[in-house]
Each structure stands twice: as structure tokens, then as C-alpha cells.
Design an enzyme around this catalytic site. Structure first.
Site, short mmCIF file in Angstrom:
data_model
loop_
_atom_site.label_atom_id
_atom_site.label_comp_id
_atom_site.label_asym_id
_atom_site.label_seq_id
_atom_site.Cartn_x
_atom_site.Cartn_y
_atom_site.Cartn_z
N CYS A 63 0.82 -1.20 0.00
CA CYS A 63 0.00 0.00 0.00
C CYS A 63 0.86 1.26 0.00
O CYS A 63 1.47 1.59 -1.01
CB CYS A 63 -0.98 -0.02 1.18
N HIS A 69 -3.67 -5.22 0.82
CA HIS A 69 -3.37 -5.57 2.20
C HIS A 69 -3.69 -7.04 2.43
O HIS A 69 -4.58 -7.61 1.79
CB HIS A 69 -4.21 -4.73 3.17
#
Length: 499
Positions: free
Chosen positions: A333, A438
Site C-alpha cells: 500500500c 493488504h
């Protein structure tokens, strides 16, 4: 309502740990139990199946309770972003007002308490009982007029409170007595005390237990030992043990994880703790890089400011050299955004100070920040040519910013296909790779393939995938077993009102 609330004498006293244990115990007893925390402040969040955002700890507790995580289990999530304010996530969605200095005056006693009552009503109608977790300490008297996370919630739900204190830090007796003294009329709602994180022979603590009960008039429900062999995802960076591995092995892979000042969703790294030959190392100095097999850049609540941290600390240049010398780097991310050539924050959405900053330049991509936030569960597969076998993945995205490949370098290819769209980039050897996904490393086949690439470079034998789901279930069961052994569960069940 039926249930119990777990409050603490301080942050990191072990409230989440105890609440998780109780969720599994009540579930084992056949009850439909709901975890709940009215207000959470954390950048470690969970995305529900319907694309809503909630605190990670309540997602973990829902797993322990064997129920589907839902946003009403944590109706208010405060996510610190800039230095002076937080983003409010209300019932899983971003609220249109920031959490600033006027939060306790303008929000908590209007929209905030209304939302808490709505969530409690849903739980009361759909579950047998609730295991509720407090936030910080209930004795912050400067916040009592506007607090909606501790005793105010216990009163709204009309449930008893168990107070948890951390023995390991020292001063636990004073913390218990001081907290009870500051609670005023709410003191009578405290029906039990748990001493947590005790090291050594618990019998040596018996005098302290007897003194506490005599001095306070409150039953000590038990003394929980320091548990080093049980891996439960932590909510706070305070709880994170970066250096643990799950077993002994002569040849360990050393994975350095940059502990950014503004790190978020650090539980992306937790799955490595189930691997017997992986050691997680907190990476804070370029001098550590020579001893590492790989570097992981985790998520962050400010990509720009933590990229500046990499530059100022010398880690940025060190990581570039590490990669040039054959090392492996993976970005998650915000870490993925840093791996590109440039980060554009012209509208100062990510930070208050820096409109543009250079990235690590390990991936041919540029990130631009805008107003739109992406929060969604994702499912797909690894499509990079490195993966010769079918490798399914799932996880979630929580981010501002869009990362676009700049093209022109044929050695880089997309890493994943998620719900029909490409995500991430990686070089041919998977030494430079990153994605918005994630929990990527919680996918056993993907994690095993990535680690086996490291093992091959070291000349170590490849290993079969380790099942994280089986390991997590075993951890929940082991935690519940320790709680049954060391706590008076019959008493907790009685005060919860279900027997």
C-alpha cells in the site's frame, strides 16, 4: 443487555487480548456472541465483506467468536492522518467532518452517542450477549464529560465491567486503586479485576491478590501469565513484537520491516510469525541492511512524510543499494507508493507540508493523491510470469492515491489481477514488487512462493505453505485455554447474565 465490558487501567494493558479470549470461550459454550468497541483510534483497520471499515481488533475478535465482522461492532473509528486531526469513520464510512480539537464538544455527545446507541440496539436484537472493549483508561477525568468509549458505554448497555491491568509494567496495584478512586459513582459497576502479563510463579502474587480484594472490595477474577507462544494480531503499535519467530531453525530468513513513524496496518506482517524459519527485524538503520534477505515497506498514514523519513534517515539510499546488490524489496500500500519514481500530493491530501517528493525509484510508477478514498475487499490471483502455478489471493484495499505505471521497462509486469483489474508491479525475479493489496502475505500460496524465492537465493530448501487459518484457530483455542485455566470463567459468565 447481557454481556461484559473489559476496560483497562492504561493503553496496552491487554484489553483486546482478554476480550478475544472471552469471545472464543462464549462461542465454545454455544452463545452467539458479538464483540464491540464503540470508539477506536487506530490506523490498523479491517475491511468487512460489504466494503466497510472497522478496527482490526474487533475483526480479530469476531473471528474468535466465529461471527462475520461487521461495522457496527466498531461504529466509530478514528484514523490519525495529519499531525493535528484524524479522519472519522462512522459505521464503516468516512464521515464528512474531521476529528479535531472540537471533537469531544461537537461530535461525541450528538452524532457520536446516537451512533453508539444504534449499534448497541443492533447487537441487542441479533446476539445472545456482547463482549465490549473499552479504550485507553476510564479514569481520564478531563474527558469524562464527552467520553463515549468507557463507562458511558457500560451505562448505556447496563453491563458490568472487568478492569484489566498490566503487571509487567510495574505499578499495577497503584493503577487499580487509582483508577477505582477516580471512577466516582461508576466504581460500583466494576465487578472484577484481572492482573495481566505476569511473568514467573503466579503463586508468588497471591498476597497481592488478597490485598487488592481486601482494599478495594472488588473480586480479582484471575492473574493471566505472560504468553509468548500465542500469536494474536495486535491492535496497536504498542503491542507489536517485530522480532518474534514461531520456532527454532538453524537457517533463518531475515526480513526487515521498516517501522515508519506513521505505520498503519502493521498486521500485514503478522503471517510471517507462523513461519518457523523467518525472523522479523525492525529496520531503522541502513547498517542493518547487510544482514537482511528482504525488506518490507508496510502501510502508512502518510506516504509523503514517511518517504521523507526514509530519505532523512539514509534508509532510502540504503534500500536502493540493497536492491542493486541483489536484495529483495516489497511494498504494501503506502510502501508500494514509495517504491515508485514520484509521489504527487499537490492538494496536500496526504500531508500538510510537502506537495511532491521523490520515491525510491525501484518500480516504474507515479502516485497522485486526490480526494477519493478506496475501501474495498479484493479477490483474484497472481498473474506475474514468475508464478507458474495458480496462486489465488484475497485481501483488501484502504488508501488514498492512484498509482500508475509509467511504462517503457519490459522487465516489470503487473503482480495481481483483482476482480478483473490489474494491481501492483514486480520485476522479473520478484525482487522489487509491490501492491495495494493488504493481507497479501496472509495468502499461504503467495507467501510461500515469495519466501521460497528468498530461500532459493540463499541456497536453502523450499518449504511447503503454512496454513495461517489453522494457525490462527489454534491460537484462539490456546488463548481460551489459558483464560479458562487462570480466570474464574464461571464468575464472568454469571455477571454477564447468560446463566
Amino acid at each position: 443487555m447481557k454481556g461484559v465490558m473489559v476496560q483497562g487501567t492504561s493503553s496496552d494493558s491487554g484489553k483486546s487480548f482478554i476480550a478475544t479470549a472471552l469471545c472464543r470461550i462464549f462461542s465454545d459454550m454455544g452463545y452467539n456472541v458479538c464483540p464491540f468497541k464503540s470508539q477506536n483510534m487506530s490506523n490498523n483497520s479491517y475491511v468487512t465483506a460489504d466494503g466497510l471499515e472497522m478496527g482490526r481488533a474487533q475483526g480479530v475478535q469476531a473471528e474468535a467468536a466465529r461471527v462475520e465482522p461487521q461495522a457496527f461492532m466498531n461504529p466509530i473509528l478514528l484514523k490519525p492522518r495529519k499531525d493535528v486531526s484524524s479522519e472519522i469513520v462512522l459505521m464503516g464510512k468516512v464521515y464528512d467532518a474531521p476529528c479535531d480539537k472540537n471533537y469531544y464538544k461537537d461530535f461525541t455527545m450528538s452524532k457520536g452517542i446516537e451512533t453508539v446507541r444504534e449499534a448497541l440496539s443492533i447487537i441487542d436484537k441479533n446476539f445472545d450477549l456482547m463482549v465490549c472493549e473499552g479504550a485507553g483508561s476510564p479514569a481520564e477525568i478531563n474527558l469524562n464529560a464527552g467520553e463515549i468509549a468507557n463507562m458511558r458505554v457500560a451505562r448505556e448497555a447496563d453491563i458490568p465491567v472487568i478492569l484489566v491491568t498490566d503487571v509487567d509494567r510495574g505499578g499495577s496495584l497503584a493503577s487499580v486503586v487509582g483508577t477505582l478512586e477516580l471512577l466516582g459513582e461508576d466504581r460500583k459497576r466494576v465487578k472484577g479485576i484481572i492482573f495481566n502479563k505476569f511473568r514467573g510463579d503466579i503463586s508468588l502474587f497471591q498476597d497481592a491478590v488478597e490485598w487488592t480484594e481486601k482494599h478495594t472490595g472488588v473480586k480479582v477474577v484471575g492473574v493471566m501469565p505472560w504468553l509468548t507462544d500465542i500469536i494474536i494480531e495486535g491492535e496497536d503499535i504498542l503491542s507489536l513484537n517485530w522480532n518474534s519467530g514461531s520456532g527454532d531453525c538453524a537457517e533463518k530468513l531475515r526480513v526487515g520491516v521498516v517501522k515508519f513513524p506513521r505505520v498503519s496496518n502493521h498486521t500485514d506482517i503478522e503471517a510471517f510469525r507462523f513461519e518457523p524459519d523467518v525472523e522479523i527485524v525492525e529496520l531503522s538503520s541502513p547498517s542493518q541492511l547487510a544482514r537482511l534477505d528482504a525488506v518490507v515497506l508496510p502501510g502508512t498514514k502518510s506516504t509523503v512524510l514517511d518517504m521523507k523519513y526514509l530519505i532523512d534517515s539514509g534508509l532510502a539510499e540504503g534500500i536502493r543499494r540493497f536492491y542493486a546488490n541483489g536484495g529483495t524489496v516489497y511494498g504494501l500500500c503506502g510502501g508500494y507508493q514509495m517504491m515508485g519514481e514520484k509521489i504527487d500530493d499537490a492538494h496536500l491530501r496526504d500531508n500538510d507540508k510537502i506537495p511532491e517528493i521523490e520515491g525510491l525509484g525501484l518500480l516504474p510508477a507515479v502516485t497522485t493523491f486526490g480526494e477519493e478514498k478506496t475501501v474495498i475487499r479484493r479477490r483474484g490471483r497472481a498473474i506475474h510470469p514468475y508464478f507458474t502455478e495458480e496462486t489465488p489471493v484475497d485481501g483488501y484495499e484502504i488508501h488514498f492515491g492512484i498509482t500508475r505505471p509509467t511504462g517503457g521497462d519490459t522487465k516489470f509486469a503487473p503482480l495481481f489481477e483483482l476482480d478483473g483489474r490489474q494491481d501492483g508491479l514486480a520485476d522479473a525475479e520478484l525482487r522489487a514488487a509491490g501492491s495495494y493489496l493488504h493481507n497479501a502475505f496472509h495468502n499461504d500460496l503467495f507467501r510461500a512462493a515469495w519466501l521460497n524465492a528468498l530461500r532459493k537465493r540463499r541456497g536453502l530448501p523450499e518449504r511447503e505453505p503454512v496454513s495461517t487459518s489453522a494457525s490462527k484457530e489454534a491460537a484462539y483455542d490456546a488463548l481460551a485455554a489459558h483464560a479458562r485455566k487462570n480466570l474464574d470463567i464461571d464468575y464472568i459468565v454469571k455477571i454477564a447474565g447468560v446463566k
